[in-house]
Design an enzyme around this catalytic site. Structure first.
Site, PDB file in Angstrom:
ATOM      1  N   LYS A  90       0.858  -1.188   0.000  1.00 38.20           N
ATOM      2  CA  LYS A  90       0.000   0.000   0.000  1.00 38.20           C
ATOM      3  C   LYS A  90       0.886   1.226   0.000  1.00 38.20           C
ATOM      4  O   LYS A  90       1.833   1.321   0.798  1.00 38.20           O
ATOM      5  CB  LYS A  90      -0.883  -0.002   1.268  1.00 38.20           C
ATOM      6  CG  LYS A  90      -1.820   1.176   1.361  1.00 38.20           C
ATOM      7  CD  LYS A  90      -3.077   0.970   0.543  1.00 38.20           C
ATOM      8  CE  LYS A  90      -3.857   2.235   0.271  1.00 38.20           C
ATOM      9  NZ  LYS A  90      -3.398   2.964  -0.949  1.00 38.20           N
ATOM     10  N   GLN A 111       7.194   3.859   3.867  1.00 39.68           N
ATOM     11  CA  GLN A 111       5.793   3.429   3.905  1.00 39.68           C
ATOM     12  C   GLN A 111       5.604   2.160   4.743  1.00 39.68           C
ATOM     13  O   GLN A 111       4.567   1.979   5.374  1.00 39.68           O
ATOM     14  CB  GLN A 111       5.310   3.198   2.467  1.00 39.68           C
ATOM     15  CG  GLN A 111       3.800   3.313   2.294  1.00 39.68           C
ATOM     16  CD  GLN A 111       3.310   4.749   2.136  1.00 39.68           C
ATOM     17  OE1 GLN A 111       3.922   5.537   1.446  1.00 39.68           O
ATOM     18  NE2 GLN A 111       2.199   5.077   2.786  1.00 39.68           N
ATOM     19  N   LYS A 114       5.388   3.467   8.341  1.00 43.46           N
ATOM     20  CA  LYS A 114       4.206   4.322   8.473  1.00 43.46           C
ATOM     21  C   LYS A 114       2.933   3.472   8.516  1.00 43.46           C
ATOM     22  O   LYS A 114       2.087   3.637   9.387  1.00 43.46           O
ATOM     23  CB  LYS A 114       4.160   5.264   7.265  1.00 43.46           C
ATOM     24  CG  LYS A 114       3.001   6.221   7.271  1.00 43.46           C
ATOM     25  CD  LYS A 114       2.775   6.948   5.951  1.00 43.46           C
ATOM     26  CE  LYS A 114       4.015   7.506   5.301  1.00 43.46           C
ATOM     27  NZ  LYS A 114       3.710   8.595   4.351  1.00 43.46           N
ATOM     28  N   LYS A 126       5.413   1.704  -3.159  1.00 44.17           N
ATOM     29  CA  LYS A 126       5.329   3.056  -3.729  1.00 44.17           C
ATOM     30  C   LYS A 126       5.646   2.976  -5.214  1.00 44.17           C
ATOM     31  O   LYS A 126       6.387   2.087  -5.642  1.00 44.17           O
ATOM     32  CB  LYS A 126       6.366   3.974  -3.051  1.00 44.17           C
ATOM     33  CG  LYS A 126       6.005   5.430  -3.108  1.00 44.17           C
ATOM     34  CD  LYS A 126       5.093   5.823  -1.957  1.00 44.17           C
ATOM     35  CE  LYS A 126       4.647   7.245  -2.050  1.00 44.17           C
ATOM     36  NZ  LYS A 126       3.989   7.686  -0.791  1.00 44.17           N
ATOM     37  N   GLY A 165      -2.628   8.322  -4.282  1.00 43.76           N
ATOM     38  CA  GLY A 165      -1.954   9.523  -4.759  1.00 43.76           C
ATOM     39  C   GLY A 165      -0.708   9.844  -3.954  1.00 43.76           C
ATOM     40  O   GLY A 165      -0.418   9.239  -2.922  1.00 43.76           O
ATOM     41  N   ASP A 166       0.043  10.787  -4.441  1.00 47.77           N
ATOM     42  CA  ASP A 166       1.188  11.402  -3.756  1.00 47.77           C
ATOM     43  C   ASP A 166       1.435  12.682  -4.546  1.00 47.77           C
ATOM     44  O   ASP A 166       0.529  13.148  -5.262  1.00 47.77           O
ATOM     45  CB  ASP A 166       2.405  10.457  -3.761  1.00 47.77           C
ATOM     46  CG  ASP A 166       3.478  10.876  -2.753  1.00 47.77           C
ATOM     47  OD1 ASP A 166       3.359  10.525  -1.569  1.00 47.77           O
ATOM     48  OD2 ASP A 166       4.430  11.576  -3.145  1.00 47.77           O
ATOM     49  N   THR A 209      -4.658  13.517   5.589  1.00 51.76           N
ATOM     50  CA  THR A 209      -3.222  13.624   5.908  1.00 51.76           C
ATOM     51  C   THR A 209      -2.974  14.877   6.750  1.00 51.76           C
ATOM     52  O   THR A 209      -2.345  14.820   7.814  1.00 51.76           O
ATOM     53  CB  THR A 209      -2.372  13.643   4.622  1.00 51.76           C
ATOM     54  OG1 THR A 209      -2.766  12.554   3.806  1.00 51.76           O
ATOM     55  CG2 THR A 209      -0.896  13.547   4.938  1.00 51.76           C
ATOM     56  N   ASN A 240      -1.991  19.443  -1.143  1.00 48.15           N
ATOM     57  CA  ASN A 240      -3.012  18.722  -0.384  1.00 48.15           C
ATOM     58  C   ASN A 240      -2.699  18.630   1.111  1.00 48.15           C
ATOM     59  O   ASN A 240      -3.574  18.854   1.955  1.00 48.15           O
ATOM     60  CB  ASN A 240      -3.159  17.321  -0.996  1.00 48.15           C
ATOM     61  CG  ASN A 240      -4.088  16.447  -0.204  1.00 48.15           C
ATOM     62  OD1 ASN A 240      -3.655  15.684   0.656  1.00 48.15           O
ATOM     63  ND2 ASN A 240      -5.364  16.579  -0.439  1.00 48.15           N
ATOM     64  N   SER A 386      -6.873   5.665   3.712  1.00 47.54           N
ATOM     65  CA  SER A 386      -6.882   4.828   2.511  1.00 47.54           C
ATOM     66  C   SER A 386      -7.288   3.397   2.872  1.00 47.54           C
ATOM     67  O   SER A 386      -8.023   2.742   2.130  1.00 47.54           O
ATOM     68  CB  SER A 386      -5.493   4.795   1.875  1.00 47.54           C
ATOM     69  OG  SER A 386      -5.287   5.911   1.049  1.00 47.54           O
TER      70      SER A 386
HETATM   71  N1  GLU Z   1       1.136   9.121  -0.529  1.00 51.95           N
HETATM   72  C1  GLU Z   1       0.555   9.074   0.784  1.00 51.95           C
HETATM   73  C2  GLU Z   1       1.627   8.742   1.790  1.00 51.95           C
HETATM   74  O1  GLU Z   1       2.767   9.148   1.622  1.00 51.95           O
HETATM   75  C3  GLU Z   1      -0.674   8.193   0.845  1.00 51.95           C
HETATM   76  C4  GLU Z   1      -0.485   6.766   0.503  1.00 51.95           C
HETATM   77  C5  GLU Z   1      -1.786   5.960   0.448  1.00 51.95           C
HETATM   78  O2  GLU Z   1      -2.840   6.493   0.776  1.00 51.95           O
HETATM   79  O3  GLU Z   1      -1.702   4.793   0.078  1.00 51.95           O
HETATM   80  O4  GLU Z   1       1.385   8.139   2.800  1.00 51.95           O
END
Ligand code: GLU
Length: 455
Positions: A90, A111, A114, A126, A165-166, A209, A240, A386
């Site tokens: 994810k 990630q 996190k 990612k 997204g990012d 976020t 965002n 998400s």
């Molecule tokens: N890009 C965001 C992050 O850095 C969201 C990632 C997601 O929702 O999967 O966590």
């Protein structure tokens, strides 16, 4: 630092030459894990850190599309599936001209921790492209997204890998990517998050976020006998993340006095304190110009400072800032910026963007400030929502705004408590949140990897 940790950092550098952002995060995370690694010699025997720093899979692909002038364009596409020990991969997709494997791997590695910190069942991954959506027409963005998904679809799925997204990938891009995935596989499934509300998106995901960051920072303040009301806050970025943070700060009665873009920064002495000002950040982003200067044209009480970042706002203007939150992108705060922040007398610093601080500046801030909140914990609210969106889609249901906010707020408190708890346990300091986040995120993934054998 333990020998094993040092060896693994070196090995990662050798195996991924030139990927400096990836080296930076691996060094930062692994070096703080030493007290846990020393308690678990079995991790070294199982080559746990070597496995953690090697993505389970990475795909690089060609993306061919035609621009509005009829010219054929070729971009690079990437997806690094880093770790699936606790759930399907994810993580977002980043479209920006500076994207290369070092950026995607740094984001994918962060990630893992996190997503683990959210307490939800999601692994780390990612992806992205060196495509720059700025200045492109909607039709060009659509054709690019369709070409990108025409390869990516075979690597993802609602129980395999769920992108989102990012930077450079927002609602518009997710819509085009989802449409193309559905067209190819002929299945309506929650394969992407951050979708539009009419087609499975989660109410509250857009601001999640930014809201989460401010809720995390609020916990940092509370633990040190303060609260958010009337605090003066300096943030960077205007996308965002910055928008969501500015909005929540306004709701909590704090005064957010800066935003920034590649063109410079805005100082608004009255703060981004009205709904109109908060909404204007969305307009700035939607303009596709990637500049923040128009804020000062629209709101004349604000000043635009060309070519500078907001970390010297206290020196540039007569203002005292209580909390700085970098919300733009990686390595936004260097040593000289950190020195400005500390010299201003500011006591709290909470990262909003992914890895916004160089390692050197981070160590300095951790030493000098009351508390430093790390991005992988503070900005986990986006990916947490998400995961709630994945659950909503899998359950063929719809959640309400209030349900999402209540859950998100609780998740952010839990994350803060996990970081402070691990900081206290391993570093004897509840404000050792940077180390605490790495350890708390790592422990769950390590336990799962050990239980699943050598894979
Ligand atoms: N890009 C965001 C992050 O850095 C969201 C990632 C997601 O929702 O999967 O966590």
């Amino acid at each position: 630092m333990s020998n094993y940790v040092e060896r693994c950092i070196e090995l990662c550098k050798q195996k991924n030459p030139g990927e400096v952002e990836f080296h930076q995060t691996v060094e930062e995370v692994l070096s703080s894990l030493t007290p846990v690694i020393e308690q678990h010699p079995e991790y070294e025997e199982a080559a746990l850190l070597e496995r953690l720093t090697e993505p389970e899979r990475g795909v690089t692909f060609r993306v061919v599309w035609v621009d509005d002038a009829g010219k054929v364009q070729v971009n690079k596409g990437y997806r690094y599936q880093f770790n699936s020990a606790i759930g399907p991969y994810k993580g977002g997709l980043r479209f920006a001209p500076n994207v290369y494997p070092g950026i995607i791997k740094f984001l994918g590695f962060e990630q893992i921790f996190k997503n683990s910190l959210t307490g939800l069942p999601i692994g780390g991954g990612k992806g992205g492209s060196d495509f720059d959506p700025n200045g492109k027409s909607d039709a060009e963005v659509m054709r690019f997204c369709q070409a990108f998904m025409t390869e990516l679809y075979r690597h993802i799925g609602p129980n395999t890998d769920v992108p989102a997204g990012d930077l450079g990938v927002g609602g518009r891009e997710i819509g085009y990517l989802f449409g193309q995935y559905k067209r190819i596989v002929d299945k309506y499934e929650g394969v992407l998050t951050g979708k539009g509300i009419p087609f499975g998106g989660l109410l509250g995901r857009s601001e999640a976020t930014g809201f989460g960051i401010v809720w995390y920072a609020e916990e940092m303040l509370k633990a040190n006998g303060e609260d958010m009301k009337d605090k003066v806050v300096g943030i960077s970025g205007f996308g965002n993340v910055a928008w969501g943070a500015a909005w929540k700060l306004q709701q909590l009665g704090a005064k957010c006095v800066t935003i920034s873009g590649p063109d410079g920064y805005i100082y608004d002495p009255e703060g981004i304190s009205t709904d109109e000002k908060v909404a204007f950040l969305l307009e700035l982003r939607g303009s596709g110009k990637n500049i923040c200067a128009p804020y000062a044209e629209k709101f004349p009480e604000a000043k635009f400072v060309a070519g500078k970042k907001p970390w010297g706002v206290c020196q540039d203007f007569d203002v005292k800032v209580d909390l700085f939150i970098p919300c733009a992108m990686q390595n936004d705060v260097h040593m000289a910026d950190a020195e400005n922040i500390v010299a201003s007398g500011c006591k709290f610093y909470c990262e909003g963007a992914n890895m916004p601080t160089t390692n050197e500046a981070l160590v300095y801030l951790m030493d000098k400030m009351t508390a430093v909140g790390p991005a992988k914990a503070a900005n986990a609210g986006g990916v947490a929502c998400s995961c709630i969106e994945m659950g909503q889609n899998a359950g063929h249901t719809v959640y309400q705004h209030e349900d999402v906010y209540t859950q998100l707020h609780q998740i952010m408190r839990n994350i803060y408590n996990a970081c402070a708890g691990a900081g206290e346990k391993y570093y004897g300091d509840k404000n050792a949140l940077v180390q605490g986040a790495n350890i708390a995120g790592f422990e769950k993934v390590a336990e799962a990897m050990m239980a699943q054998g050598l894979v």
